[in-house]
Scaffold this motif. Sequence first.
Motif, PDB file in Angstrom:
ATOM      1  N   ALA A 172       0.753  -1.100   0.017  1.00 29.55           N
ATOM      2  CA  ALA A 172       0.027   0.119   0.104  1.00 29.55           C
ATOM      3  C   ALA A 172       0.936   1.401  -0.063  1.00 29.55           C
ATOM      4  CB  ALA A 172      -0.931  -0.099   1.224  1.00 29.55           C
ATOM      5  N   LYS A 173       1.836   1.238   0.902  1.00 30.80           N
ATOM      6  CA  LYS A 173       2.606   2.267   0.904  1.00 30.80           C
ATOM      7  C   LYS A 173       4.304   2.224   0.333  1.00 30.80           C
ATOM      8  CE  LYS A 173       0.164   4.675   4.639  1.00 30.80           C
ATOM      9  NZ  LYS A 173       0.235   5.288   5.921  1.00 30.80           N
ATOM     10  N   MET A 174       4.339   0.955  -0.089  1.00 28.78           N
ATOM     11  CA  MET A 174       5.587   0.795  -0.755  1.00 28.78           C
ATOM     12  C   MET A 174       6.907   1.026   0.020  1.00 28.78           C
ATOM     13  SD  MET A 174       6.775  -1.185  -3.165  1.00 28.78           S
ATOM     14  CE  MET A 174       5.214  -1.418  -4.012  1.00 28.78           C
ATOM     15  N   TYR A 175       7.043   0.252   0.874  1.00 25.88           N
ATOM     16  CA  TYR A 175       8.291   0.372   2.008  1.00 25.88           C
ATOM     17  C   TYR A 175       8.417  -1.116   2.489  1.00 25.88           C
ATOM     18  CZ  TYR A 175       5.228   0.468   6.107  1.00 25.88           C
ATOM     19  OH  TYR A 175       4.248  -0.215   7.018  1.00 25.88           O
ATOM     20  N   PHE A 176       9.829  -1.292   2.840  1.00 24.38           N
ATOM     21  CA  PHE A 176      10.076  -2.737   3.735  1.00 24.38           C
ATOM     22  C   PHE A 176       9.747  -2.585   4.974  1.00 24.38           C
ATOM     23  CE2 PHE A 176      13.334  -2.471  -0.080  1.00 24.38           C
ATOM     24  CZ  PHE A 176      12.916  -3.566  -0.487  1.00 24.38           C
ATOM     25  N   GLN A 177       8.957  -3.279   5.398  1.00 27.07           N
ATOM     26  CA  GLN A 177       8.463  -3.399   6.728  1.00 27.07           C
ATOM     27  C   GLN A 177       9.568  -3.976   7.800  1.00 27.07           C
ATOM     28  OE1 GLN A 177       5.052  -6.102   7.228  1.00 27.07           O
ATOM     29  NE2 GLN A 177       3.535  -4.585   6.614  1.00 27.07           N
ATOM     30  N   ASP A 178       9.410  -3.279   9.095  1.00 28.34           N
ATOM     31  CA  ASP A 178      10.300  -3.768  10.128  1.00 28.34           C
ATOM     32  C   ASP A 178      10.154  -5.210  10.143  1.00 28.34           C
ATOM     33  OD1 ASP A 178      11.507  -4.490  12.388  1.00 28.34           O
ATOM     34  OD2 ASP A 178      10.449  -2.672  13.637  1.00 28.34           O
ATOM     35  N   PRO A 179      11.415  -5.992  10.049  1.00 28.93           N
ATOM     36  CA  PRO A 179      11.419  -7.691   9.903  1.00 28.93           C
ATOM     37  C   PRO A 179      10.616  -8.091  11.184  1.00 28.93           C
ATOM     38  CG  PRO A 179      13.302  -6.737   9.474  1.00 28.93           C
ATOM     39  CD  PRO A 179      12.522  -5.434   9.736  1.00 28.93           C
ATOM     40  N   ASP A 223       8.494 -18.090   2.407  1.00 30.86           N
ATOM     41  CA  ASP A 223       9.103 -18.856   0.984  1.00 30.86           C
ATOM     42  C   ASP A 223       7.861 -19.282   0.240  1.00 30.86           C
ATOM     43  OD1 ASP A 223      11.591 -18.726   1.730  1.00 30.86           O
ATOM     44  OD2 ASP A 223      11.626 -20.331   3.145  1.00 30.86           O
ATOM     45  N   SER A 224       6.861 -19.882   0.648  1.00 29.92           N
ATOM     46  CA  SER A 224       5.787 -20.682  -0.197  1.00 29.92           C
ATOM     47  C   SER A 224       4.516 -19.752  -0.292  1.00 29.92           C
ATOM     48  CB  SER A 224       5.255 -21.826   0.564  1.00 29.92           C
ATOM     49  OG  SER A 224       4.860 -21.570   1.877  1.00 29.92           O
ATOM     50  N   ARG A 225       4.308 -18.808   0.593  1.00 28.70           N
ATOM     51  CA  ARG A 225       2.886 -17.987   0.318  1.00 28.70           C
ATOM     52  C   ARG A 225       3.096 -16.531  -0.201  1.00 28.70           C
ATOM     53  NH1 ARG A 225      -1.250 -20.189   2.922  1.00 28.70           N
ATOM     54  NH2 ARG A 225      -2.531 -18.833   1.628  1.00 28.70           N
ATOM     55  N   THR A 226       4.295 -16.296  -0.859  1.00 27.29           N
ATOM     56  CA  THR A 226       4.675 -14.980  -1.275  1.00 27.29           C
ATOM     57  C   THR A 226       4.819 -14.767  -2.695  1.00 27.29           C
ATOM     58  OG1 THR A 226       7.127 -15.199  -0.500  1.00 27.29           O
ATOM     59  CG2 THR A 226       5.329 -14.171   1.076  1.00 27.29           C
ATOM     60  N   TYR A 227       5.152 -13.833  -3.509  1.00 34.67           N
ATOM     61  CA  TYR A 227       5.424 -13.528  -4.842  1.00 34.67           C
ATOM     62  C   TYR A 227       6.676 -12.799  -4.587  1.00 34.67           C
ATOM     63  CZ  TYR A 227       1.172 -15.581  -6.703  1.00 34.67           C
ATOM     64  OH  TYR A 227       0.358 -16.396  -7.065  1.00 34.67           O
ATOM     65  N   VAL A 228       7.653 -12.946  -5.354  1.00 36.88           N
ATOM     66  CA  VAL A 228       8.612 -11.936  -5.287  1.00 36.88           C
ATOM     67  C   VAL A 228       8.382 -10.739  -6.340  1.00 36.88           C
ATOM     68  CG1 VAL A 228      11.050 -11.565  -6.464  1.00 36.88           C
ATOM     69  CG2 VAL A 228      10.434 -13.814  -5.344  1.00 36.88           C
ATOM     70  N   MET A 229       8.558  -9.368  -5.853  1.00 36.19           N
ATOM     71  CA  MET A 229       8.141  -8.106  -6.575  1.00 36.19           C
ATOM     72  C   MET A 229       9.418  -7.429  -6.697  1.00 36.19           C
ATOM     73  SD  MET A 229       5.810  -5.154  -5.467  1.00 36.19           S
ATOM     74  CE  MET A 229       4.922  -4.123  -6.822  1.00 36.19           C
ATOM     75  N   ARG A 230       9.867  -7.531  -7.923  1.00 32.77           N
ATOM     76  CA  ARG A 230      11.199  -6.629  -8.367  1.00 32.77           C
ATOM     77  C   ARG A 230      10.725  -5.130  -8.810  1.00 32.77           C
ATOM     78  NH1 ARG A 230      14.875 -10.407  -8.355  1.00 32.77           N
ATOM     79  NH2 ARG A 230      14.361 -12.635  -8.580  1.00 32.77           N
ATOM     80  N   GLU A 231      11.907  -4.414  -8.652  1.00 32.80           N
ATOM     81  CA  GLU A 231      12.017  -3.092  -8.897  1.00 32.80           C
ATOM     82  C   GLU A 231      11.164  -2.633 -10.430  1.00 32.80           C
ATOM     83  OE1 GLU A 231      14.333   1.095  -8.322  1.00 32.80           O
ATOM     84  OE2 GLU A 231      15.208  -0.827  -7.949  1.00 32.80           O
ATOM     85  N   GLY A 232      10.337  -1.892 -10.444  1.00 32.49           N
ATOM     86  CA  GLY A 232       9.722  -1.788 -11.692  1.00 32.49           C
ATOM     87  C   GLY A 232       8.433  -2.599 -11.993  1.00 32.49           C
ATOM     88  N   ASP A 233       8.203  -3.740 -10.978  1.00 32.98           N
ATOM     89  CA  ASP A 233       6.905  -4.414 -11.282  1.00 32.98           C
ATOM     90  C   ASP A 233       5.866  -3.703 -10.503  1.00 32.98           C
ATOM     91  OD1 ASP A 233       8.371  -6.616 -12.133  1.00 32.98           O
ATOM     92  OD2 ASP A 233       8.235  -7.723 -10.192  1.00 32.98           O
ATOM     93  N   ILE A 234       4.554  -4.043 -10.840  1.00 39.38           N
ATOM     94  CA  ILE A 234       3.549  -3.309 -10.239  1.00 39.38           C
ATOM     95  C   ILE A 234       2.375  -4.383  -9.763  1.00 39.38           C
ATOM     96  CG2 ILE A 234       3.500  -1.227 -11.974  1.00 39.38           C
ATOM     97  CD1 ILE A 234       1.194  -2.731 -13.465  1.00 39.38           C
ATOM     98  N   ALA A 235       1.935  -4.174  -8.742  1.00 41.44           N
ATOM     99  CA  ALA A 235       1.054  -4.839  -7.862  1.00 41.44           C
ATOM    100  C   ALA A 235      -0.310  -4.347  -7.739  1.00 41.44           C
ATOM    101  CB  ALA A 235       1.766  -5.062  -6.364  1.00 41.44           C
ATOM    102  N   PHE A 236      -1.413  -5.108  -7.676  1.00 40.37           N
ATOM    103  CA  PHE A 236      -2.701  -4.544  -7.627  1.00 40.37           C
ATOM    104  C   PHE A 236      -3.066  -4.802  -6.041  1.00 40.37           C
ATOM    105  CE2 PHE A 236      -7.348  -5.258  -7.721  1.00 40.37           C
ATOM    106  CZ  PHE A 236      -7.753  -3.967  -8.234  1.00 40.37           C
ATOM    107  N   GLU A 237      -3.335  -3.430  -5.475  1.00 37.32           N
ATOM    108  CA  GLU A 237      -3.922  -3.487  -4.096  1.00 37.32           C
ATOM    109  C   GLU A 237      -5.511  -3.145  -4.498  1.00 37.32           C
ATOM    110  OE1 GLU A 237      -5.357  -2.617  -0.697  1.00 37.32           O
ATOM    111  OE2 GLU A 237      -4.995  -0.710  -1.619  1.00 37.32           O
ATOM    112  N   GLY A 238      -6.393  -4.245  -4.136  1.00 34.99           N
ATOM    113  CA  GLY A 238      -7.682  -4.045  -4.304  1.00 34.99           C
ATOM    114  C   GLY A 238      -8.762  -3.357  -3.472  1.00 34.99           C
TER     115      GLY A 238
END
Length: 198
Positions: free
Chosen positions: A45-52, A61-76
Amino acid sequence: MQSLPDIRFEHFEDLWEQRKLEDEFEKVNERNDGTFNREHWISVAKMYFQDPEKVQSNNIDSRTYVMREGDIAFEGHPNSNFKFGRFVANDIGPGVVSELFPIYRHITDYDNNYWKNAIQLETIMAPIFAKSITSSGNSSNKLDVSHFLRQKINVPDIKEQVKLGHFFKQFDETITLQEKELEKLKKLKKAFLQKMFI
């Protein structure tokens, strides 16, 4: 079909080309191979790395997608500014996002600073979403991939994208600087008031 915007930078005269989104993007489902950990969890939503320490997922590992710089994600999640939800472009670097967010990747030359603004312009995207959204039965809309990728959008050539992107970036940096100055003034006012009303 081609079109011209109302405002142009000097020396740019070519028509903008109307292209299908499938000529610009492809949907990707890149899974994490262990490269990314909790330090790379992206808040879409705000495009930042969350506090670990605040990342709760046990399935990084299994329930995530890799998002690379330049990719766009739909926030519905719709709101007062975005009737159907919105796309958010990654301008912070590679990481992982929840698999609830579909990821689309550029397949042509592009300028990220241009696209991160264009894909959030409601006058452009709302008509596209209106033809592509499927109801999910909850507060978050979902995109029908095939319908979405068949929609069309007017696109400038890469040189004009770069020029526009640079302008948008400078504009954003100016806004950020003004916001920081405003925060300083607010703190100064608070300190002043505290000394006045002892």
